[in-house]
Enzyme design. Structure first.
Site, PDB file in Angstrom:
ATOM      1  CD  GLU A  66      -0.609   1.401   3.741  1.00  0.00           C
ATOM      2  OE1 GLU A  66      -1.372   1.977   3.206  1.00  0.00           O
ATOM      3  OE2 GLU A  66      -0.279   0.266   4.511  1.00  0.00           O
ATOM      4  CB  VAL A  80      -5.041  -1.444   4.028  1.00  0.00           C
ATOM      5  CG1 VAL A  80      -5.935  -2.682   4.045  1.00  0.00           C
ATOM      6  CG2 VAL A  80      -3.873  -1.240   4.701  1.00  0.00           C
ATOM      7  CG  ASP A 140     -12.877   7.371  12.007  1.00  0.00           C
ATOM      8  OD1 ASP A 140     -13.386   6.424  11.207  1.00  0.00           O
ATOM      9  OD2 ASP A 140     -12.606   8.057  11.715  1.00  0.00           O
ATOM     10  CB  SER A 184     -11.065   1.891   8.741  1.00  0.00           C
ATOM     11  OG  SER A 184     -10.075   1.616   7.681  1.00  0.00           O
ATOM     12  CB  ALA A 185     -13.295   1.798   4.160  1.00  0.00           C
ATOM     13  CG  ASP A 186      -8.095  -0.309   6.691  1.00  0.00           C
ATOM     14  OD1 ASP A 186      -8.263   0.363   4.692  1.00  0.00           O
ATOM     15  OD2 ASP A 186      -7.175   0.099   6.722  1.00  0.00           O
ATOM     16  CE  LYS A 245      -4.922   3.225  11.162  1.00  0.00           C
ATOM     17  NZ  LYS A 245      -4.843   3.925  10.064  1.00  0.00           N
TER      18      LYS A 245
HETATM   19  N1  PSU Z   1      -0.499   1.600   9.664  1.00  0.00           N
HETATM   20  C1  PSU Z   1       0.471   3.088   9.227  1.00  0.00           C
HETATM   21  N2  PSU Z   1       0.218   4.359   9.199  1.00  0.00           N
HETATM   22  C2  PSU Z   1      -0.681   4.265   8.156  1.00  0.00           C
HETATM   23  C3  PSU Z   1      -1.844   3.379   7.896  1.00  0.00           C
HETATM   24  C4  PSU Z   1      -1.530   2.132   8.389  1.00  0.00           C
HETATM   25  O1  PSU Z   1       1.614   2.643  10.025  1.00  0.00           O
HETATM   26  O2  PSU Z   1      -0.672   5.262   7.672  1.00  0.00           O
HETATM   27  C5  PSU Z   1      -2.830   3.661   6.450  1.00  0.00           C
HETATM   28  C6  PSU Z   1      -2.898   2.674   6.349  1.00  0.00           C
HETATM   29  O3  PSU Z   1      -3.053   3.192   4.401  1.00  0.00           O
HETATM   30  C7  PSU Z   1      -4.587   2.506   6.218  1.00  0.00           C
HETATM   31  C8  PSU Z   1      -5.358   3.683   6.486  1.00  0.00           C
HETATM   32  O4  PSU Z   1      -5.474   1.523   5.278  1.00  0.00           O
HETATM   33  O5  PSU Z   1      -4.261   4.405   7.475  1.00  0.00           O
HETATM   34  C9  PSU Z   1      -6.322   3.602   7.309  1.00  0.00           C
HETATM   35  O6  PSU Z   1      -7.560   5.344   7.251  1.00  0.00           O
HETATM   36  P1  PSU Z   1      -8.169   5.372   8.415  1.00  0.00           P
HETATM   37  O7  PSU Z   1      -8.351   4.631   8.771  1.00  0.00           O
HETATM   38  O8  PSU Z   1      -8.655   6.735   7.492  1.00  0.00           O
HETATM   39  O9  PSU Z   1      -9.662   3.905   7.107  1.00  0.00           O
HETATM   40 MN    MN Z   2     -11.351   6.626   8.943  1.00  0.00          MN
END
Ligand code: PSU
Ligand code: MN
Length: 303
Positions: free
Chosen positions: A29, A110, A140, A142-144, A161
């Site tokens: 990614e 991701v 909130d 994540s779409a992951d 994370k």
């Molecule tokens: N893990 C890290 N740093 C990051 C991310 C994950 O150590 O920047 C990123 C990944 O790309 C993950 C995204 O898919 O953060 C998730 O963001 P959000 O919670 O806004 O969906």
């Molecule tokens: Mn988010």
């Protein structure tokens, strides 16, 4: 073997050649490059991850959008521009079409990377930590998570994370029927820290065991992705109490400054690195390299 490439996807020649000769490929990614790490170490890291994969004899394919073109595998110059340009977008699955239509440049999360890798049949993917359910009551998520639930892909990570609500993230994965495998661990890793106190659904220690598990998973058509959780290497890991204290502080600061949505993760990660005098950043870099290595080993042995 000729491969089916969607008309919207540009495959780097090295990656195309690997796919045609059935050499294993690991997708990487790029939001971690554009938004997860400070410049210029983000560029070093992007290169280190590719080098780790190559050292195992596997082809890396970093996914990103450059000037509206979805790329599977980047040239040196593209990687450099992506890492060092300031005006880059964070592109999750919902943003993919916008990024193409508006000719944007950005890192894929991701979720977006799983979507792209799956579109070309690549099944192994490495990252640091997946997104998940955030702390508090903002809703909130994540779409992951839903993307992982709907594509049969193997994601190698160090858990989710640590800034997230890990118990709720693990519950979400269970509801969505995503197997969570601990690679040599009984606990879901907490990203910078090796332990979270939360269980995995299965703990495995050999490639043969992973192979046997994956064969059943695909053969039965379970349909979901599989998370393979690798703890941060011991000498770089941050003790859980140290990480938790810094996270609590950074969370309060983010609330006070009204930082939400896609901006929250990048803000928290950079604030944590400051609060721990670089310890979380070091852990982040080491676990990313290690995960790229493990993903390549799995791709080579099993795909
Ligand atoms: N893990 C890290 N740093 C990051 C991310 C994950 O150590 O920047 C990123 C990944 O790309 C993950 C995204 O898919 O953060 C998730 O963001 P959000 O919670 O806004 O969906
Ligand atoms: Mn988010």
């Amino acid at each position: 073997m000729p491969i089916d490439i969607p008309e919207w996807l540009h495959v780097h020649p090295d990656v195309g050649q690997a796919l045609e000769s059935a050499k294993p490929v690991v997708a990487l990614e790029s939001t971690v490059i554009t938004h997860g790490l400070p410049r210029p170490v983000n560029l070093d890291l992007a290169r280190w991850m590719e080098t780790e994969v190559i050292s195992v004899g596997v082809q890396p394919a970093t996914v990103a959008i450059i000037d509206g073109i979805v790329r599977f595998g980047l040239s040196n110059e593209e990687l450099e521009n992506l890492a060092l340009t300031k005006e880059v977008h964070k592109i999750s699955r919902r943003d993919l079409a916008t990024a193409v239509a508006k000719r944007q440049t950005g890192g894929t999360t991701v979720a977006a990377t799983i979507f792209v890798a799956h579109s070309i049949g690549v099944q192994v993917f490495a990252t640091g930590g997946i997104g998940g359910v955030h702390r508090g009551s903002t809703g909130d998520i994540s779409a992951d998570l839903p993307e992982l639930a709907r594509r049969p892909i193997v994601v190698v990570c160090s858990g989710a994370k640590a800034i997230l609500d890990l118990p709720r993230t693990v519950e979400w994965l269970e509801t969505a029927s995503v197997p969570v495998i601990g690679w040599g661990t009984e606990e879901f890793p907490a990203f910078f820290s090796r332990k979270s106190g939360l269980p995995v659904s299965l703990s495995l220690t050999t490639l043969a065991e992973i192979g046997a598990f994956l064969r059943s998973h695909w053969r039965m058509g379970i349909g979901s992705g599989v998370l393979i959780c690798v703890p941060c290497p011991e000498d770089a890991a941050v003790p859980r109490e140290v990480a938790e204290e810094a996270i609590a502080k950074a969370e309060i600061e983010a609330q006070e400054s009204n930082i939400t949505g896609g901006e929250l993760t990048p803000y928290l990660l950079s604030r944590l690195a400051e609060l721990t005098e670089g310890a979380t950043l070091r852990a982040n870099l080491e676990l990313l390299k290690n995960n790229a290595h493990v993903a390549a080993t799995i791709a080579k042995a099993l795909f």
